[in-house]
Write an enzyme that holds these catalytic residues in place. Structure first.
Site, PDB file in Angstrom:
ATOM      1  N   LYS A  11      12.210 -10.331   4.263  1.00  0.00           N
ATOM      2  CA  LYS A  11      10.841 -10.494   3.807  1.00  0.00           C
ATOM      3  C   LYS A  11      10.270 -11.843   4.289  1.00  0.00           C
ATOM      4  O   LYS A  11      11.009 -12.692   4.820  1.00  0.00           O
ATOM      5  CB  LYS A  11      10.815 -10.387   2.279  1.00  0.00           C
ATOM      6  CG  LYS A  11      11.242  -9.005   1.746  1.00  0.00           C
ATOM      7  CD  LYS A  11      11.104  -8.966   0.224  1.00  0.00           C
ATOM      8  CE  LYS A  11      11.596  -7.658  -0.363  1.00  0.00           C
ATOM      9  NZ  LYS A  11      11.357  -7.597  -1.833  1.00  0.00           N
ATOM     10  N   TYR A  51       5.403   0.614  -0.579  1.00  0.00           N
ATOM     11  CA  TYR A  51       5.605   0.410  -2.017  1.00  0.00           C
ATOM     12  C   TYR A  51       4.769   1.378  -2.856  1.00  0.00           C
ATOM     13  O   TYR A  51       4.267   0.998  -3.919  1.00  0.00           O
ATOM     14  CB  TYR A  51       5.287  -1.043  -2.383  1.00  0.00           C
ATOM     15  CG  TYR A  51       6.344  -2.037  -1.924  1.00  0.00           C
ATOM     16  CD1 TYR A  51       7.666  -1.944  -2.372  1.00  0.00           C
ATOM     17  CD2 TYR A  51       6.020  -3.079  -1.066  1.00  0.00           C
ATOM     18  CE1 TYR A  51       8.633  -2.857  -1.966  1.00  0.00           C
ATOM     19  CE2 TYR A  51       6.987  -4.003  -0.664  1.00  0.00           C
ATOM     20  CZ  TYR A  51       8.292  -3.881  -1.116  1.00  0.00           C
ATOM     21  OH  TYR A  51       9.248  -4.796  -0.720  1.00  0.00           O
ATOM     22  N   ARG A 104      20.618 -12.076  -2.440  1.00  0.00           N
ATOM     23  CA  ARG A 104      19.658 -12.646  -3.389  1.00  0.00           C
ATOM     24  C   ARG A 104      20.335 -13.671  -4.303  1.00  0.00           C
ATOM     25  O   ARG A 104      19.732 -14.690  -4.663  1.00  0.00           O
ATOM     26  CB  ARG A 104      19.019 -11.521  -4.210  1.00  0.00           C
ATOM     27  CG  ARG A 104      18.047 -10.661  -3.392  1.00  0.00           C
ATOM     28  CD  ARG A 104      17.659  -9.397  -4.144  1.00  0.00           C
ATOM     29  NE  ARG A 104      16.613  -8.640  -3.469  1.00  0.00           N
ATOM     30  CZ  ARG A 104      16.216  -7.431  -3.848  1.00  0.00           C
ATOM     31  NH1 ARG A 104      16.785  -6.830  -4.891  1.00  0.00           N
ATOM     32  NH2 ARG A 104      15.256  -6.801  -3.192  1.00  0.00           N
ATOM     33  N   ASN A 114      12.417 -12.422  -3.163  1.00  0.00           N
ATOM     34  CA  ASN A 114      13.851 -12.150  -3.225  1.00  0.00           C
ATOM     35  C   ASN A 114      14.449 -11.797  -1.859  1.00  0.00           C
ATOM     36  O   ASN A 114      15.492 -11.156  -1.770  1.00  0.00           O
ATOM     37  CB  ASN A 114      14.144 -11.079  -4.278  1.00  0.00           C
ATOM     38  CG  ASN A 114      13.367  -9.817  -4.023  1.00  0.00           C
ATOM     39  OD1 ASN A 114      12.756  -9.650  -2.965  1.00  0.00           O
ATOM     40  ND2 ASN A 114      13.389  -8.902  -4.976  1.00  0.00           N
ATOM     41  N   HIS A 117      14.633  -6.580   1.420  1.00  0.00           N
ATOM     42  CA  HIS A 117      14.430  -5.233   0.886  1.00  0.00           C
ATOM     43  C   HIS A 117      15.534  -4.333   1.405  1.00  0.00           C
ATOM     44  O   HIS A 117      15.903  -4.427   2.577  1.00  0.00           O
ATOM     45  CB  HIS A 117      13.083  -4.655   1.344  1.00  0.00           C
ATOM     46  CG  HIS A 117      12.983  -3.179   1.091  1.00  0.00           C
ATOM     47  ND1 HIS A 117      12.668  -2.664  -0.145  1.00  0.00           N
ATOM     48  CD2 HIS A 117      13.233  -2.099   1.889  1.00  0.00           C
ATOM     49  CE1 HIS A 117      12.704  -1.339  -0.093  1.00  0.00           C
ATOM     50  NE2 HIS A 117      13.036  -0.967   1.137  1.00  0.00           N
ATOM     51  N   GLU A 128      11.402   5.546   4.415  1.00  0.00           N
ATOM     52  CA  GLU A 128      11.047   4.175   4.803  1.00  0.00           C
ATOM     53  C   GLU A 128      11.330   3.918   6.282  1.00  0.00           C
ATOM     54  O   GLU A 128      10.558   3.228   6.951  1.00  0.00           O
ATOM     55  CB  GLU A 128      11.799   3.182   3.918  1.00  0.00           C
ATOM     56  CG  GLU A 128      11.336   3.252   2.462  1.00  0.00           C
ATOM     57  CD  GLU A 128      12.196   2.416   1.519  1.00  0.00           C
ATOM     58  OE1 GLU A 128      13.120   1.725   1.988  1.00  0.00           O
ATOM     59  OE2 GLU A 128      11.921   2.457   0.303  1.00  0.00           O
TER      60      GLU A 128
HETATM   61  P1  IDP Z   1      14.056  -3.828  -5.497  1.00  0.00           P
HETATM   62  O1  IDP Z   1      13.500  -4.522  -4.275  1.00  0.00           O
HETATM   63  O2  IDP Z   1      15.259  -4.551  -6.050  1.00  0.00           O
HETATM   64  O3  IDP Z   1      14.308  -2.354  -5.301  1.00  0.00           O
HETATM   65  P2  IDP Z   1      11.710  -3.067  -7.067  1.00  0.00           P
HETATM   66  O4  IDP Z   1      11.704  -2.964  -8.555  1.00  0.00           O
HETATM   67  O5  IDP Z   1      11.668  -1.789  -6.292  1.00  0.00           O
HETATM   68  O6  IDP Z   1      12.950  -3.978  -6.648  1.00  0.00           O
HETATM   69  O7  IDP Z   1      10.444  -3.970  -6.666  1.00  0.00           O
HETATM   70  C1  IDP Z   1      10.030  -4.083  -5.319  1.00  0.00           C
HETATM   71  C2  IDP Z   1       9.742  -5.547  -5.036  1.00  0.00           C
HETATM   72  O8  IDP Z   1       8.608  -5.964  -5.811  1.00  0.00           O
HETATM   73  C3  IDP Z   1      10.851  -6.508  -5.466  1.00  0.00           C
HETATM   74  O9  IDP Z   1      11.865  -6.609  -4.485  1.00  0.00           O
HETATM   75  C4  IDP Z   1      10.103  -7.803  -5.650  1.00  0.00           C
HETATM   76  O10 IDP Z   1       9.824  -8.451  -4.404  1.00  0.00           O
HETATM   77  C5  IDP Z   1       8.786  -7.303  -6.261  1.00  0.00           C
HETATM   78  N1  IDP Z   1       8.810  -7.270  -7.729  1.00  0.00           N
HETATM   79  C6  IDP Z   1       9.518  -6.442  -8.535  1.00  0.00           C
HETATM   80  N2  IDP Z   1       9.259  -6.651  -9.825  1.00  0.00           N
HETATM   81  C7  IDP Z   1       8.357  -7.639  -9.861  1.00  0.00           C
HETATM   82  C8  IDP Z   1       7.672  -8.320 -10.929  1.00  0.00           C
HETATM   83  O11 IDP Z   1       7.847  -8.008 -12.115  1.00  0.00           O
HETATM   84  N3  IDP Z   1       6.815  -9.316 -10.554  1.00  0.00           N
HETATM   85  C9  IDP Z   1       6.585  -9.643  -9.258  1.00  0.00           C
HETATM   86  N4  IDP Z   1       7.200  -9.029  -8.227  1.00  0.00           N
HETATM   87  C10 IDP Z   1       8.074  -8.052  -8.513  1.00  0.00           C
END
Ligand code: IDP
Ligand code: MG
Length: 155
Positions: A11, A51, A104, A114, A117, A128
């Site tokens: 990212k 997303y 991470r 983080n 992805h 994807e």
């Molecule tokens: P993942 O990447 O671990 O699968 P997801 O819940 O699918 O996590 O969320 C996608 C991305 O959105 C996360 O990797 C992170 O960058 C962002 N994200 C997830 N939850 C939050 C939040 O509560 N606040 C801000 N950004 C978030």
């Protein structure tokens, strides 16, 4: 054992923090195979497509702002159970919760920024990969080390 392909993104924070090389080294050292790799700028449209499951969530505007803020490096990674193996290497969503030893957990402290992805299921990976890579940007080739990475009945 299923050979799978998964979509990995380094990212914008990984690109800006110059961590791409170290992250990619972990993937290669694990024995996984790079079958696609490019840098691109994620647009708002691409972010909404990628997303889709998050578009209506409260945090989506911040996620879109983040993922479009600088280029990303997109990777197509292949290997036995590559989807799960990569998710385990990436770690929990929030860097503060992610285990040491994960990408991470070793390089991050943020829930949003983080670094990496990884597709969360084989179905998501197919969807994807089709969003980020054209068919002619994915490569089939014989990895010369394959006989030394997994036994014959594991490939
Ligand atoms: P993942 O990447 O671990 O699968 P997801 O819940 O699918 O996590 O969320 C996608 C991305 O959105 C996360 O990797 C992170 O960058 C962002 N994200 C997830 N939850 C939050 C939040 O509560 N606040 C801000 N950004 C978030
Ligand atoms: Mg997810």
């Amino acid at each position: 054992m299923a050979t799978e392909r998964t979509l990995i993104l380094f990212k914008p924070d990984a690109v800006q923090r110059r961590l791409c090389g170290r992250l990619l080294t972990r993937i290669e050292e694990r024995g996984l195979k790079i079958v696609g790799l490019k840098m691109l700028q994620v647009t708002k449209e691409l972010s909404r497509e990628h997303y889709a499951e998050h578009v209506n969530k409260g945090f989506y505007p911040l996620l879109e702002e983040f993922i479009t803020a600088a280029p990303v490096v997109a990777l197509a990674i292949e290997g036995p159970e590559a989807v799960r193996v990569m998710r385990d290497m990436v770690g929990k969503t929030n860097g503060r919760d992610a285990a040491p030893g994960t990408m991470r957990g070793d390089f991050g402290l943020s829930r949003q920024m983080n670094l990496v992805h990884g597709s969360d299921s084989p179905e998501a990976a197919k969807r994807e990969l089709a969003i980020y890579f054209k068919a002619n940007e994915l490569f089939d080739y014989e990895p010369t080390l394959k006989d030394w990475v997994c036994a014959g009945d594991e490939r």
